[in-house]
Structure formats: C-alpha cells, structure tokens
Design an enzyme around this catalytic site. Sequence first.
Site, PDB file in Angstrom:
ATOM      1  N   GLY A   1     -33.124 -56.874  49.785  1.00 60.57           N
ATOM      2  CA  GLY A   1     -34.173 -56.536  48.829  1.00 60.57           C
ATOM      3  C   GLY A   1     -33.583 -55.866  47.613  1.00 60.57           C
ATOM      4  CD  GLN A   2     -31.821 -56.618  42.284  1.00 61.11           C
ATOM      5  OE1 GLN A   2     -31.462 -57.677  42.774  1.00 61.11           O
ATOM      6  NE2 GLN A   2     -31.511 -56.269  41.057  1.00 61.11           N
TER       7      GLN A   2
ATOM      8  N   GLY B   1     -32.170 -49.850  42.854  1.00 60.20           N
ATOM      9  CA  GLY B   1     -30.986 -50.339  43.546  1.00 60.20           C
ATOM     10  C   GLY B   1     -31.315 -51.477  44.491  1.00 60.20           C
ATOM     11  CE  LYS B   2     -28.090 -55.952  43.485  1.00 60.12           C
ATOM     12  NZ  LYS B   2     -26.893 -56.813  43.351  1.00 60.12           N
TER      13      LYS B   2
ATOM     14  CG  ASP C   1     -45.127 -46.622  48.806  1.00 62.14           C
ATOM     15  OD1 ASP C   1     -46.017 -47.229  48.172  1.00 62.14           O
ATOM     16  OD2 ASP C   1     -43.916 -46.862  48.647  1.00 62.14           O
TER      17      ASP C   1
ATOM     18  CE  LYS D   1     -34.642 -47.014  49.062  1.00 65.62           C
ATOM     19  NZ  LYS D   1     -35.920 -46.379  49.469  1.00 65.62           N
TER      20      LYS D   1
END
EC number: 2.7.11.1
Length: 528
Positions: A187-188, A192-193, A303, A209
């Site tokens: 994921g990005q 960051g990634k 979230d 991460k």
Amino acid sequence: MSTENAHLQKEDIVIESWLHKKGEHIRNWRPRYFILFRDGTLLGFRSKPKEDQPLPEPLNNFMIRDAATVCLDKPRPNMFIVRCLQWTTVIERTFYADSADFRQMWIEAIQAVSSHNRLKENAGNTSMQEEDTNGNPSGESDVNMDATSTRSDNDFESTVMNIDEPEEVPRKNTVTMDDFDFLKVLGQGTFGKVILCREKSSDKLYAIKIIRKEMVVDRSEVAHTLTENRVLYACVHPFLTLLKYSFQAQYHICFVMEFANGGELFTHLQRCKTFSEARTRFYGSEIILALGYLHHRNIVYRDMKLENLLLDRDGHIKITDFGLCKEEIKYGDKTSTFCGTPEYLAPEVIEDIDYDRSVDWWGVGVVMYEMMCGRLPFSAKENGKLFELITTCDLKFPNRLSPEAVTLLSGLLERVPAKRLGAGPDDAREVSRAEFFKDVDWEATLRKEVEPPFKPNVMSETDTSFFDREFTSMPVQLTPPRRGEELPTVDEEEELQANFIQFASYYVSGSLERSYDTNRSADKYEIR
C-alpha cells in the site's frame, strides 16, 4: 482545565474578546471567545468563561510565538491572519473581529506577545500548535487494567480476555532497514508505503510501514505518529494488528507489524458486492471486541473504515492504522479534533461539536451497512453535499434486510450521540445486546474458535493477490528524503530530527501469535 494549561493565571491575560475563527477543514466561520496570555497561549472557548470560576477546557488551544499578522478586508471586513513557523512549515489561522478597532487591538497584542517571547526563546523552537484539548496527546498513556472480573448470564458480559502484555526488551539500536529484504509494496499513502518484507535473521515475514519524516513534519502529523507508536506497542488483542518492532532511520519512521495476507476487507467486498448477514455478523462481532478493548484502555480509534480492516490468512479481522487514535478518553470525556475519512465521519464531528468515543460506533454502523447493503449509507462527490447528507438525510435500507439488521444499523447510525447504540457506560456490551448478535458466543469468538465464514485462498506465505495490484506492481523503492539534488544543511537535519526525540523504539519479544491465555489470572480484562 488540562494540566498543560494549569500554569495559566488570569493576571497574565493580555487580551480577551469574541472573534470568529475560520474552520480548517469545513471552511465556515465559528464564534469563539479567545483569551491570549503573556506566554503566547491562545485559548478559544464556545462560551465566555465565568469570572468567578477556573477556566474550563478550551475548544481551541494555540501556541503563538514569533508570529506575523496580516490584515484583510475581503471576503469579510476586519479579517486577519496569524502566521507562525512550525519547523519548516508556515501555519496559518484566520479570524475576523466585529470592528476595525477590535482587530487592531488583537494585532497589537499578538505582536507584543510575539516580540516578548522571541527574546526568550530560540527561534528554532517556535511553533503554533493546535491540539485536542481533552487529554495529553504527547504524554504516555496511563491505563488502569485492574478491571474487576464479574460474571453474569449474558455471555458477552462474562467475556474475559487475559492479555499478555508485550515485553519491552532493552536492546541497542540494532534494528535497521538493512535487517529486512523488501519484497512487495502492499500500500501507499501520503506519508509513505507499507511493504512486505522478510527479516533476514529469522526468515519471518512482516509488513513494514515506512513513513517519511519530512512529510510528517510538513503536514503537522508528528503527534499522530507518536500516538500510533504508543498504541501499537501498548495494545495486544487478537483482532488488532500486532507490533514487532518500531524504530527510526535518518529520514523515516518504521513500524514492523504482523502481515495479514488475507488483504483488505474492502477488496473482498468489491468482489462479492455484498456480504450475507451471517458473514457481516462474524466480522462485526470481532470488530466490537477490538473496539471495546481499545475503549477500555481509554483509546478512541476514530478511523473505522473498510480499508483499515484486514483479514489474516484464516479469515479473522485485523484492525490496522492507529494514527488517528486519541488517548486518555474515558466514558464522559470529549475531544474536538476534526479528523477521519469524510464518508465515515459522525454528524457531531462534521458539526464541530465536541465528541466522545461513540464516534467509533457510528463508524461500525457505516462499515456494517456497507457489508450488508453493498454501498455507503451516505455518498456524494462533493464533501459539502456529503456532509449535508450525513447530518440531515434519512437512512434507507434494502427490503431484503432482516428487522434485526435494520434495528442494529439504525441504532449505530443514530445522529444524536447520546442516543446512539454503544454511547452509554456499557459501551461495547450495549452493542452486543442487540438482537442481531443474540446467537454470538462472545468467548468463543475471542478465542478464535468460531469458524470464519470465508477463508482467503492464500497460495503461499508471500501471496499478495488480495492486495490492490496498483500497489503490488510498484517497484520496491523508498522515496528520496528531499526533492532535487540539494542535501540538507546541518541545521535543517537537526531541526527535522528534533521533532522525533519522543519517538521510542520498541522491540516486542516472542512470537506475534501470542496475545492471550485464558488460563492466566493476571492481566484480566473484561469488556463491561
């Protein structure tokens, strides 16, 4: 008032009056009663504090040092902007006064306070910070885990989790990015990634991460990054992503976590269009247990969305991404920061009303609605229209939903926070009592003894087929720390690193399969 402002005295007030402040996210004007103190503290209240009582908790809390002011008369008369340097970022707050005279009084007061504090402080430490005002976002969590265990006829009420607290092992700064082979991008995001990696020494797979420090500072997200680190380390639960290491490199913050190779629940729902009520009930019960655990530790998640719900290889839920968590919020406490994903925001967040942990139950309502209905309860291309729908539009349900499902979703998506399912002191237990969950064995669910309705067909330990191909097809490389060829100066380098002095590196010993032992008497936790 919070302890961070306990030193403020009324005799240190420089100026106070009503002003209108422009919202940072929803760009409307909000009346606030502001008080400026000699040390640069600027507090905003929804109503004027009573003179014969201590100052209440402020709604806005700024620190103004080395500030500049700019006068504007469009689009409103008597506007002014306060600008201040926070490390390398200029922070702006916009106000307007009721008259030109009041505006001038405020500008002169801000300039006087700024000049006074400029002489006292190093310019490199100047900042203008706006924080949540209930709780201490930069302080260590102090959570009471000595909950008394009681049993009742309600299966959920007697659910006891005996959690092994992670052991922080003192070690030298030996964990670095060189200890891992990077395999695939999972994921990005903006900062960051997330990359699938293999630890060289153990040959074990993890998801790392990697967050760019420069972006964190530029977006004023240092406090959220520190919170994520603390929450990841402190919280051990079968349905939360577990931390193995956290450390910082020269230009990056790194979280090494368990790899949930079942992928995002969002991806699975896209493929299936909708989930059955039974499948939704299974995922919902695991989510409820995890959120109940966080709330018991006085943490609001803030979230909840499908993209933050992963599946492990066996099909169990793993909640991830704790950057928006708010610590030290127990039942009855409220906070005010506008944060989250627009489609999942509770009405009280949108309306700029102080909110409590029940915002998490609204989020659960949204994701469970998506699972059973195949769409969001409220959606629009423009945020303004979306927010209008969330705050005013009636819920609509497909005819195929059972009455129990409709009742549950209606309770979770109740606009009045105090009436929302889960808003009372019983929190997760209140949600568990819904008729929709009447057949759930909560103890068995916690122990992962309930067979998942779906098991991802994972072909190998490195199979990433349940992650977005847009990311997994990317080359595995880290973004350079700065644009262009120019190297940072010594001062800039020190300035960047100073933001992360409070970042603690953690190493959790043992296997990540550890989480709870139902035969242990220590560390008992009951969702009540």
